[in-house]
Write an enzyme that holds these catalytic residues in place. Structure first.
Site, PDB file in Angstrom:
ATOM      1  CB  CYS A  92      -0.943   0.036   1.199  1.00 55.13           C
ATOM      2  SG  CYS A  92      -2.017   1.470   1.151  1.00 55.13           S
TER       3      CYS A  92
ATOM      4  CB  CYS B 219      -5.007   3.580  -2.674  1.00 52.16           C
ATOM      5  SG  CYS B 219      -4.277   4.529  -1.338  1.00 52.16           S
TER       6      CYS B 219
END
Lengths: 119, 452
Positions: free
Chosen positions: B214, B395
């Site tokens: 991430c 995201c």
């Protein structure tokens, strides 16, 4: 899974709410049923009770917004774009309409069960 | 601890304490329906494929468990073996929220056993050796397990040791935080960050030069810290510095530019081409490698994100890339469209270990696993699969408490919004935050169970 998008959404809701999901669905189904039965029994809408429940229902809308803010760890200054205002309006409306119907239905059955004439 | 979280949250948001409950979530949650839930491809026909094949899945994290669930649904008679030493399951997308003081660490903690599909065997061990030529893996207890198909989902290793002076035990002390470490590490980071937000000073943020989980999280944590400084009236006494490892802030150019604009608006200073090489907790000095040599930066709070690479057992196996940018980091050489190993057709790599651009998120897992499983099942059934993974990942980039940008993109750096025209990907929206805090975890858990 292309065919089962609704099932997927149901699965997500089940994870989110657990057994509460079924309780809420039951309240929605039974509440609607009770409301419809009340309308049939009283042969229409009792306007005084409707006005009374509508007066209180904005509190239901506000409660819905507070609950939403709480479960999403949000504040009251977070709306950033048009879709946020739409969501706020939607949540408020759900609380408004839901609580209006609930109050009307409870009031109606309350007076019927107490043997009163419809108000 | 829980209590403190709730107090701080209430102080911030002025909210009464209430248990979680609401059919009023309907709006947000049905919206989230689409976000993580675009249709998978595996097993579309619905009937199970009969087989005696033995499928071994190395790693029972998000990717391993999801693969097990999909395989268990698609196959009848197969022997499916999951191998993982860790009993706990971590909901890693929630680590940012724990580090932000929004959720307690219990929010991200559960157990692997809860998600184990019926009929799938779990071996509580670590794979110490991969032998794709011999079609077997060997566990750290010396057990040799032969397979017909192997799905590698080992995840990656956080290499704190590659930063001189850095130790995992420092997280939460001496102004050092690292939300990536673990649920406890994320919570300790929150304590350290919160103490910093009470006083102000110099906050230093960074990302490693390796591939990472991430890549939005380093940015999110910078934004969140800046927001806390504002809310606690210490912003004037604080300096917030973000050190990027390269010349961009995010791999997708249009997102990178948007983040640059937001950083400028919030007064967050940006340094490009800075890679953390050493830390001196006593003096509170971080040393960065720059094109001009090394540079020392003082800090009152630093969010350390370590280099990340494949676990040793993978790096020592024939599975990693042999040439190119990922040789040192050891990511598996898989086809980016099918996740199938390029030299070992009965081996697939999914999740963090896959040597593909982008990803290393739960959203990538959501889209990779059905593709890999589809190819595996098709091969067992003697068919061909045309399922392809286009690099989709997403995201929810938190830009302040209460708002996020729902950034979704693919291999080609295209934005791929799930709700085009409704939820703008580069707009800071409350609805995106609502999805992150309310909808993502249930969606993730549904994914683990193969239901989403």
């Amino acid at each position: 899974m292309k065919e089962f998008d609704l099932l997927v959404i149901l699965a997500v809701f089940q994870e989110m709410l657990g057994p509460l999901l079924w309780l809420l669905l039951a309240i929605i189904v039974l509440g609607t049923l009770a409301f419809v039965l009340l309308l049939i029994r009283e042969r229409g809408v009792v306007s005084r009770r409707m006005v009374f429940s509508q007066t209180l229902s904005p509190l239901g809308g506000a409660f819905a917004l507070i609950l939403m803010a709480k479960v999403s760890s949000s504040g009251f200054t977070d709306a950033g774009g048009p879709v946020d205002w739409l969501l706020i309006a939607l949540v408020f409306s759900l609380g408004l309409v839901g609580s209006g119907i609930i109050l009307y239905t409870i009031g109606g059955w309350w007076s019927i069960l107490r043997g009163n004439k419809p108000a | 601890m829980k209590c403190e979280h709730s107090n701080i949250r209430d102080e911030l948001f002025h909210l009464p304490d209430n248990p979680r409950r609401a059919f009023l979530l309907a709006a947000a949650a049905s919206a989230l329906g689409a976000a993580g839930l675009k249709p998978g491809v595996a097993n579309a026909a619905g009937s199970k494929v009969q087989t005696q094949a033995h499928i071994v899945i190395a790693g029972a994290g998000a990717a391993g468990l999801t693969a097990a669930a999909y395989l268990a649904k698609a196959l009848d008679g197969a022997k499916i073996t999951l191998i993982d030493a860790r009993k706990e399951h971590f909901y890693q997308p929630g680590f940012t929220l724990v580090g932000a003081g929004i959720k307690p660490k219990e929010y991200v903690l559960s157990s692997t056993a809860e998600y184990l599909p019926r009929g799938v065997e779990l071996i509580e061990a670590r794979v110490a050796e991969f032998d794709p030529d011999g079609n077997k893996v060997v566990t750290d207890s010396g057990q040799s397990i032969a397979y017909d198909f192997l799905i590698v989902a080992t995840g990656l290793k956080l290499e704190y040791g590659l930063i001189e002076g850095m130790e995992e035990s420092l997280i939460g002390k001496e102004g050092i935080g690292s939300i990536y470490h673990s649920p406890a590490g994320a919570e300790a980071t929150w304590q350290a960050m919160s103490a910093f937000a009470d006083k102000g000073g110099r906050g230093v943020f960074l990302r490693p030069a390796t591939e990472m989980k991430c890549a939005g999280a380093p940015l999110k944590y910078t934004f969140i810290t800046e927001d806390y400084l504002q809310r606690r009236g210490q912003r004037g006494k604080a300096e917030v510095v973000y050190n990027s490892n390269n010349k961009a802030l995010f791999s997708v150019p249009i997102v990178s530019e948007k983040v640059r604009m937001l950083f400028q608006e919030r007064g967050i200073q940006i340094n490009y081409e800075r890679v953390l090489t050493a830390i001196d907790p006593g003096r509170r000095i971080a040393t960065f490698k720059t094109p001009e040599g090394s540079e020392e930066q003082g800090y009152d709070f630093i969010h350390v994100i370590p280099p990340m690479r494949a676990p040793e057992a993978i790096r020592n196996s024939p599975l990693p890339w042999k040439t190119g940018q990922w040789v040192d980091e050891g990511w598996m050489e898989v086809d980016k469209g099918t996740l199938r190993h390029v030299r070992y057709p009965n081996v697939f790599g999914v999740g963090d270990i896959a040597g593909v651009a982008k990803g290393k998120t739960a959203a990538s897992v959501k889209w990779q696993v059905p593709v890999a499983v589809d190819h595996l099942v098709a091969e067992i059934a003697g068919k061909q699969s045309d399922a392809l993974y286009a690099g989709y990942t997403s995201c929810p980039l938190i830009t302040r408490l209460g708002r996020a940008m729902l950034v979704e993109f693919d291999y080609q750096n295209n934005l791929t919004p799930s709700f085009p025209g409704v939820i703008a990907p580069l707009e800071e929206l409350w609805i995106s935050w609502v999805m992150k805090t309310m909808a993502l975890k249930p969606t993730y858990i549904s994914m683990l169970r193969g239901r989403a």
